[in-house]
Write a protein that holds these residues in place. Sequence first.
Motif, PDB file in Angstrom:
ATOM      1  N   ARG A   1     -15.906   2.828  -2.744  1.00  0.00           N
ATOM      2  CA  ARG A   1     -14.542   2.708  -3.256  1.00  0.00           C
ATOM      3  C   ARG A   1     -14.114   4.014  -3.917  1.00  0.00           C
ATOM      4  N   HIS A   2     -12.930   4.508  -3.556  1.00  0.00           N
ATOM      5  CA  HIS A   2     -12.403   5.751  -4.103  1.00  0.00           C
ATOM      6  C   HIS A   2     -11.358   5.467  -5.182  1.00  0.00           C
ATOM      7  N   ARG A   3     -10.945   6.511  -5.853  1.00  0.00           N
ATOM      8  CA  ARG A   3      -9.994   6.349  -6.953  1.00  0.00           C
ATOM      9  C   ARG A   3      -8.681   5.726  -6.506  1.00  0.00           C
ATOM     10  N   ASP A   4      -8.318   5.956  -5.256  1.00  0.00           N
ATOM     11  CA  ASP A   4      -7.052   5.400  -4.761  1.00  0.00           C
ATOM     12  C   ASP A   4      -7.174   3.913  -4.407  1.00  0.00           C
ATOM     13  N   GLY A   5      -8.366   3.344  -4.592  1.00  0.00           N
ATOM     14  CA  GLY A   5      -8.566   1.927  -4.323  1.00  0.00           C
ATOM     15  C   GLY A   5      -9.031   1.608  -2.918  1.00  0.00           C
ATOM     16  N   TYR A   6      -9.050   2.601  -2.036  1.00  0.00           N
ATOM     17  CA  TYR A   6      -9.480   2.375  -0.661  1.00  0.00           C
ATOM     18  C   TYR A   6     -10.975   2.618  -0.517  1.00  0.00           C
TER      19      TYR A   6
ATOM     20  N   ARG B   1       0.840  -1.181   0.000  1.00  0.00           N
ATOM     21  CA  ARG B   1       0.000   0.000   0.000  1.00  0.00           C
ATOM     22  C   ARG B   1       0.885   1.244   0.000  1.00  0.00           C
ATOM     23  N   ALA B   2       0.405   2.298  -0.654  1.00  0.00           N
ATOM     24  CA  ALA B   2       1.219   3.505  -0.829  1.00  0.00           C
ATOM     25  C   ALA B   2       1.654   4.095   0.506  1.00  0.00           C
TER      26      ALA B   2
END
Length: 278
Positions: free
Chosen positions: A249-254, A43-44
Amino acid sequence: MYAPTPDDWYETNRARWDERVPIHAAGEFYGLDAFLAGRDALRAFEVEEVGDVTGRTLLHLQCHIGVDTLSWARHGAAQVVGLDFSEPAVETARGLARSLELTPERAAFVAADVYDAAQAVPDSAYDIVYTGFGALNWLPDLRRWAETAASLVAPGGFLYVAEFHPLTECLDDETGSRITYDYFSGDPWVDESPGTYADRHATTVHNRSVEWQHPVGEVVSTLAEAGLRIEFLHEHDASLFPRYPVLERHRDGYYRFPAGRPRIPMVYSVKASRPIDR
């Protein structure tokens, strides 16, 4: 349901994990083809908080099939070692390392109980000791875990933990808005759910699991008692998966609660270092 700890909890949990390894290796959740082609499993925020690992040694406790472990090697770690109690998981991880053409000197995997890690891993200490999501809930004795993990941190190194926030296990499963379960329960949660988080519809036989909830305060306190210095405790308002159906779900995948909903921590991370002796 909460229940007294069964005598066979260890064998029960290992049988469950052993059975699910081939399901995880073959399914879309871990996406091993994409991983082998270059996808980063980390994860980032983990990469940012751990920082540059170039040239450092890293031990991953409870590594499962090793995708996170091997991702740290891709990020430049000089040597990674993964440890897990499941023999099939360790064999899968070794196979992935071979596919990536990483020698055992660069990426090694050991099958052992995490409480025996100090005797099982190749070296006495590592620059970074890492443990990722869904690990601590399988351990009945957190103080013993903290002492073991801390003993493997080299002077000047650190332990990094990224984990699901125990508060999420206390709320109702549908809306995540009502306190339903005990945050401080010392008894394990014994469950009989078939399938796996990676494939809810998978056909499985070993469905019993025994898990413990560890409050964040217990995690931090046991690490401090084990001689490590707490560098930070971060709480994150996002989940890696749709823990409650209302999450979006958001663009960042979370996954997060809809706008306007009060937020709660769903993930936390801790960094704890071992000072250099003077």
